[in-house]
Design a protein around this motif. Structure first.
Motif, short mmCIF file in Angstrom:
data_model
loop_
_atom_site.label_atom_id
_atom_site.label_comp_id
_atom_site.label_asym_id
_atom_site.label_seq_id
_atom_site.Cartn_x
_atom_site.Cartn_y
_atom_site.Cartn_z
N PHE A 1 0.83 -1.21 0.00
CA PHE A 1 0.00 0.00 0.00
C PHE A 1 0.87 1.27 0.00
O PHE A 1 2.08 1.20 0.21
CB PHE A 1 -0.95 -0.01 1.20
N LEU A 2 0.24 2.41 -0.22
CA LEU A 2 0.94 3.70 -0.25
C LEU A 2 1.85 3.85 0.96
O LEU A 2 1.40 3.72 2.10
CB LEU A 2 -0.09 4.84 -0.24
N GLY A 3 3.11 4.10 0.70
CA GLY A 3 4.06 4.38 1.78
C GLY A 3 4.54 3.15 2.53
O GLY A 3 5.18 3.27 3.58
N ALA A 4 4.27 1.96 2.02
CA ALA A 4 4.65 0.74 2.75
C ALA A 4 6.16 0.55 2.79
O ALA A 4 6.67 -0.17 3.65
CB ALA A 4 4.00 -0.48 2.11
N GLY A 5 6.89 1.18 1.86
CA GLY A 5 8.35 1.05 1.89
C GLY A 5 8.92 0.39 0.64
O GLY A 5 10.04 -0.12 0.67
N LYS A 6 8.18 0.44 -0.48
CA LYS A 6 8.62 -0.23 -1.71
C LYS A 6 9.91 0.40 -2.25
O LYS A 6 10.87 -0.29 -2.56
CB LYS A 6 7.50 -0.16 -2.77
N THR A 7 9.91 1.72 -2.36
CA THR A 7 11.10 2.39 -2.91
C THR A 7 12.29 2.21 -1.97
O THR A 7 13.42 2.01 -2.43
CB THR A 7 10.80 3.89 -3.12
N SER A 8 12.03 2.25 -0.67
CA SER A 8 13.13 2.05 0.29
C SER A 8 13.74 0.66 0.12
O SER A 8 14.96 0.50 0.15
CB SER A 8 12.63 2.21 1.72
N LEU A 9 12.89 -0.34 -0.08
CA LEU A 9 13.42 -1.69 -0.28
C LEU A 9 14.22 -1.75 -1.59
O LEU A 9 15.31 -2.32 -1.62
CB LEU A 9 12.29 -2.73 -0.31
N LEU A 10 13.69 -1.13 -2.64
CA LEU A 10 14.43 -1.12 -3.91
C LEU A 10 15.83 -0.53 -3.72
O LEU A 10 16.81 -1.05 -4.24
CB LEU A 10 13.71 -0.23 -4.94
N ARG A 11 15.89 0.54 -2.97
CA ARG A 11 17.19 1.18 -2.74
C ARG A 11 18.13 0.25 -1.99
O ARG A 11 19.32 0.17 -2.27
CB ARG A 11 17.01 2.49 -1.97
N ARG A 12 17.58 -0.48 -1.01
CA ARG A 12 18.44 -1.42 -0.26
C ARG A 12 18.89 -2.56 -1.18
O ARG A 12 20.02 -3.01 -1.11
CB ARG A 12 17.68 -1.98 0.95
N LEU A 13 18.01 -3.01 -2.06
CA LEU A 13 18.38 -4.09 -2.97
C LEU A 13 19.47 -3.64 -3.93
O LEU A 13 20.38 -4.38 -4.26
CB LEU A 13 17.16 -4.59 -3.75
N ILE A 14 19.36 -2.40 -4.37
CA ILE A 14 20.41 -1.85 -5.25
C ILE A 14 21.74 -1.81 -4.49
O ILE A 14 22.78 -2.19 -5.01
CB ILE A 14 20.02 -0.44 -5.73
N ALA A 15 21.66 -1.39 -3.23
CA ALA A 15 22.89 -1.24 -2.43
C ALA A 15 23.61 -2.58 -2.23
O ALA A 15 24.83 -2.62 -2.15
CB ALA A 15 22.56 -0.62 -1.07
N VAL A 16 22.85 -3.68 -2.16
CA VAL A 16 23.52 -4.98 -1.98
C VAL A 16 23.66 -5.72 -3.31
O VAL A 16 23.91 -6.92 -3.35
CB VAL A 16 22.80 -5.88 -0.93
N ASP A 17 23.49 -4.99 -4.39
CA ASP A 17 23.68 -5.53 -5.74
C ASP A 17 22.70 -6.66 -6.08
O ASP A 17 23.01 -7.53 -6.89
CB ASP A 17 25.15 -6.02 -5.89
N ALA A 18 21.53 -6.63 -5.46
CA ALA A 18 20.55 -7.69 -5.73
C ALA A 18 19.74 -7.42 -6.99
O ALA A 18 18.94 -8.26 -7.40
CB ALA A 18 19.62 -7.85 -4.53
N LEU A 19 19.93 -6.25 -7.60
CA LEU A 19 19.17 -5.95 -8.83
C LEU A 19 20.07 -5.98 -10.06
O LEU A 19 19.73 -5.42 -11.10
CB LEU A 19 18.46 -4.60 -8.71
N ARG A 20 21.22 -6.63 -9.91
CA ARG A 20 22.07 -6.81 -11.09
C ARG A 20 21.27 -7.65 -12.11
O ARG A 20 20.49 -8.51 -11.72
CB ARG A 20 23.33 -7.57 -10.67
N ASP A 21 21.42 -7.38 -13.37
CA ASP A 21 20.71 -8.14 -14.41
C ASP A 21 19.19 -7.94 -14.36
O ASP A 21 18.43 -8.77 -14.85
CB ASP A 21 20.99 -9.65 -14.32
N THR A 22 18.75 -6.89 -13.68
CA THR A 22 17.30 -6.66 -13.56
C THR A 22 16.91 -5.32 -14.18
O THR A 22 17.56 -4.31 -13.93
CB THR A 22 16.90 -6.64 -12.06
#
Ligand SMILES: Nc1nc2c(ncn2[C@@H]2O[C@H](COP(=O)(O)OP(=O)(O)OP(=O)(O)O)[C@@H](O)[C@H]2O)c(=O)[nH]1
Length: 334
Positions: A15-36
């Protein structure tokens, strides 16, 4: 024919403000979105998530204004086709996965159903995993009054709690019971997991998903967001922080349950210089402002339920910017 196998499409919702963008940023930081390849959808007109994710240095695509599940699914289709074409022509790196961050009001079941039925996309994409974020601070209230939040739980493969630092274990246990009742197939991902998309699910993802989708279609959820409306607050000149802070605090005090989400940039007048902060609130809770490197001007999205965004804008102009209103009635008395 492309030399690529069908590409999995994962969906990050909540839902609105649940933390989706924050999680995306953390995934980027740990390189979990490589090849994505990441696609971000916003309910309101201002793509602030793009700016937030860009801060973290990721390439993102934006799927226009509106909610992809019911307003602009043609946009999602076009975005996916252009991504896949760009990969085949070599214009994009050879990504192996697509991740869609939905708007906070999306119905992910409808998105997956639309993709699965599309003759152009079906041979090139396959359903991945739906991860639904549930905010422990607001989750109970949101599930109680928002059909959209229920729809997001009902088609989740995995549920991941956010804002554990601001809520106790009791909330987590209570919400886990509610979620289990709504969707017994959803796996609740443990809190210390960095990437909920990598957490193993029981059984085959496809089997689990088709059962979840069947269950979803049996639930009478109205996917249109008729009583929810978004407005954009802008200012011609940098604004006085103290005026803005006082106005926001009164507005949320009086209308906090109606103001579902506020998010955007505020350009602040300082001693001879202009600075900028990203301001966010979820219901009545205002999060710590985040300083931005450069000021691009005040532009704040407000998403409200049962409150006319034009009235909020009129109040903002009167109390914060001092600009004349265009004759709108000011019904937000702050
Ligand atoms: N305390 C706390 N705050 C969090 C956490 N995750 C996110 N937030 C804050 O919650 C607010 C909303 O987070 P976002 O990541 O923008 O949420 P979102 O789901 O992308 O929001 P929308 O795109 O508007 O639906 C921000 O101010 C975040 O800093 C968390 O785990 N703990």
């Amino acid at each position: 024919m492309s030399g690529y196998e069908r590409c999995p499409v994962d969906v990050l919702t909540g839902f609105l403000g649940a933390g989706k963008t924050s999680l995306l940023r953390r995934l980027i930081a740990v390189d979990a979105l490589r090849d994505t390849a990441v696609l971000v959808n916003e309910f309101a007109a201002l793509p602030v998530d793009d700016r937030l994710v860009s801060i973290a240095g990721a390439p993102v695509g934006l799927i226009g204004e509106g909610c992809i599940c019911c307003v602009s699914d043609g946009n999602l289709r076009a975005a996916l086709i252009s991504l896949l074409d760009a990969r085949e022509s070599g214009a994009m790196p050879p990504f192996q996965r697509v991740l869609i961050e939905t708007s906070g009001l999306a119905d992910p079941g409808a998105i997956l159903a639309a993709l699965a039925a599309d003759p152009m996309l079906k041979p090139r994409l396959r359903p991945g995993r739906v991860v639904t974020l549930v905010d422990l601070v607001h989750g109970e209230a949101t599930l109680g009054d928002s059909a959209e939040a229920v729809a997001q739980i009902v088609c989740a493969d995995a549920v991941f709690f956010t804002k554990r630092d601001s809520a106790g274990g009791l909330e987590a246990a209570r919400l886990a019971a509610t979620i289990n009742a709504l969707n017994p197939l959803a796996t609740i991902v443990p809190e210390d997991v960095a990437d909920p998309f990598a957490w193993p699910l029981p059984g085959s993802g496809d089997v689990v998903r088709s059962r979840a989708l069947r269950r979803f279609h049996a639930v009478p959820v109205e996917p249109r967001h008729l009583e929810i409306a978004a407005g954009l607050l802008t200012a011609e000149a940098p604004i006085e922080w103290s005026h803005f802070a006082a106005w926001l605090s009164l507005l949320l005090h009086r209308h906090g349950t109606a103001i579902l989400r506020m998010k955007g940039e505020v350009a602040i007048r300082g001693d001879g210089a202009v600075s900028a902060v990203m301001v966010q609130s979820v219901r009545h809770v205002v999060h710590a402002p985040e300083h931005l490197d450069r000021a691009e001007g005040t532009a704040l999205v407000v998403i409200a339920r049962g409150l006319d965004p034009a009235a909020i804008e009129a109040s903002f102009r009167r109390h914060v910017t001092g600009e004349a209103t265009s004759g709108g009635q000011e019904r937000v008395a702050v």
